[in-house]
Design an enzyme around this catalytic site. Structure first.
Site, mmCIF file in Angstrom:
data_model
loop_
_atom_site.group_PDB
_atom_site.id
_atom_site.type_symbol
_atom_site.label_atom_id
_atom_site.label_comp_id
_atom_site.label_asym_id
_atom_site.label_seq_id
_atom_site.Cartn_x
_atom_site.Cartn_y
_atom_site.Cartn_z
ATOM 1 N N CYS A 161 0.795 -1.233 0.000
ATOM 2 C CA CYS A 161 0.000 0.000 0.000
ATOM 3 C C CYS A 161 0.824 1.278 0.000
ATOM 4 O O CYS A 161 0.266 2.374 -0.033
ATOM 5 C CB CYS A 161 -0.958 -0.012 1.191
ATOM 6 S SG CYS A 161 -1.944 -1.518 1.248
ATOM 7 N N HIS A 289 -2.690 7.668 6.443
ATOM 8 C CA HIS A 289 -2.948 6.364 5.831
ATOM 9 C C HIS A 289 -4.312 5.853 6.286
ATOM 10 O O HIS A 289 -5.084 5.362 5.473
ATOM 11 C CB HIS A 289 -1.837 5.383 6.190
ATOM 12 C CG HIS A 289 -1.906 4.105 5.433
ATOM 13 N ND1 HIS A 289 -1.939 4.051 4.061
ATOM 14 C CD2 HIS A 289 -1.974 2.806 5.867
ATOM 15 C CE1 HIS A 289 -2.026 2.788 3.671
ATOM 16 N NE2 HIS A 289 -2.041 2.016 4.736
ATOM 17 N N HIS A 323 -9.940 1.829 0.613
ATOM 18 C CA HIS A 323 -8.490 1.640 0.615
ATOM 19 C C HIS A 323 -8.092 1.087 -0.740
ATOM 20 O O HIS A 323 -8.360 -0.071 -1.064
ATOM 21 C CB HIS A 323 -8.094 0.676 1.731
ATOM 22 C CG HIS A 323 -6.613 0.559 1.915
ATOM 23 N ND1 HIS A 323 -5.702 1.268 1.148
ATOM 24 C CD2 HIS A 323 -5.860 -0.187 2.778
ATOM 25 C CE1 HIS A 323 -4.482 0.966 1.527
ATOM 26 N NE2 HIS A 323 -4.551 0.086 2.521
#
Length: 393
Positions: A161, A289, A323
């Site tokens: 990620c 994040h 996400h």
């Protein structure tokens, strides 16, 4: 570091195509999440950030060997916000061989590989799936190079990620070393069974829309997205947006969990500020994040509180897009740039009960403010951390 000019920047996600669609959704508090309706994988009870229209995107005949959901989204994203014109301008000034392609992805075109294995014929891929260009981790990088005609170094970054945040750092190093004069950076990740059921097997997927930093958060919502930015050396007369600093670190702690004290996150943020040559108090907005998993959010919040003053406006925007994994870096960097450019600092969608473990930097409500610097955090499995600092010339 020497500032890098951002000549163009775009992101396409569940809230729409391009920067204006993204900015409008942020301003309106309109989510792109919906109940899972992703083909055969819809049996998983969750919410997703799905990009509409990918099933009907048609690639040119010359690009058919790279046809996949991931590369269709890349093609769609390349067509937004004047990016093509910016690429053509860079090629005219520097030459195609002096413009790098550096893209991030966590799963590349694995969705097409899954489909190929489910339709095996006598143990072999059926003819419609026999496309070797697709079934590799470098599918996206090779596709983007073919689609743009760029002929500089072509690199695929796959660090989960943090992938499409690390591309900015890679570009900065290559330009500084004189290997290239400009770089097309970005990232694309799309939904597939490996993503949905893989994260669900880790008990990280919520059956409700994600609630980052909320006291009642219980997991993430997965999404898909693609975006790009064109970087080159800044000139004295530039007045636009710039990459001012980057920081990278590795927790070296656990395969899928962050360091419990956020050591790697702190190091990445501290190094990004140092390269930018600014103090933490000068940052006006930080895109976190903020995945909405219980451990990740509290650890990131503690790391932020250890470095930044209470006045910082920090938020997670995954309630809008989900996400987006390897595309999170480019999408959320675009959001940090929107905040810098327009003075509209997003809140944290779906969240309303503050977690007492989170400091005052974590904001649920949006705010208007003229800021000079913004940041983005992207943290991945294996403790891959990257923080970026953006500024106005």
């Amino acid at each position: 570091m020497a500032p890098l000019a951002i000549r163009a920047c775009t992101a396409t996600s569940a809230v729409g195509r391009g920067r204006d669609a993204l900015a409008k959704a942020l301003a309106e508090g309109r989510t792109g999440l919906r109940r899972n309706d992703f083909g055969d994988d819809a049996r998983l009870d969750c919410w997703i950030g799905r990009v509409d229209g990918l099933e009907t995107v048609e690639l040119p005949a010359s690009l058919q060997p790279w046809d996949s959901r991931n590369n269709r989204l890349a093609w769609l994203a390349l067509a937004q916000d004047g990016l093509r014109a910016a690429i053509d301008d860079a090629v005219a000034r520097h030459g195609a061989e002096r413009v790098a392609v550096i893209v991030g992805t966590s799963t590349s075109s694995i969705g097409s590989t899954e489909a190929a294995y489910t339709a095996l014929e006598d143990g072999e891929f059926a003819e419609r799936f026999a496309r070797p260009h697709v079934h590799t981790p470098h599918s996206l990088g090779e596709f983007v190079q073919q689609a743009t005609g760029l002929r500089g170094p072509c690199i695929t970054v796959a660090t989960a990620c943090s992938s499409s945040a690390k591309v900015f750092a890679q570009a900065a190093r290559m330009i500084d070393a004189g290997l290239v004069d400009a770089a097309l950076v970005g990232g694309v990740d799309t939904l597939c069974g490996s993503v949905l059921f893989g994260f669900n097997s880790l008990q990280l997927v919520s059956s409700e829309p994600c609630r980052p930093f909320d006291a009642t958060r219980n997991g993430l919502s997965l999404g898909e997205a693609g975006g790009f930015a064109l970087l080159e050396r800044a000139n004295d007369g530039d007045t636009g947006l710039q990459l001012r600093g980057y920081g990278e670190s590795s927790d070296a702690h656990h395969m899928s969990s962050p360091h419990p004290e956020g050591l790697g996150a702190r190091l990445a943020m501290r190094d990004a500020l140092a390269r930018a040559g600014i103090d933490a108090a000068e940052v006006g907005y930080l895109n976190l994040h903020g995945t909405a998993t219980p451990a990740n959010d509290s650890i990131e919040a503690a790391a932020v509180a250890s470095l930044f003053p209470d006045a910082l406006h920090a938020s997670s925007t995954k309630g809008w897009t989900g996400h987006t994994l390897g595309a999170a870096g480019i999408v959320e960097s675009t959001i940090a740039l929107i905040a810098l450019e327009r003075g509209e600092l997003p809140g944290t969608l779906n969240s309303d009960t503050p977690d007492t473990a989170c400091g005052p930097q974590i904001r649920f409500a949006p705010q208007r403010a003229d800021i000079r610097y913004s940041m983005n955090n992207s943290f991945g499995f294996g403790g891959n951390n990257c923080s970026l600092v953006f500024g106005r010339a």
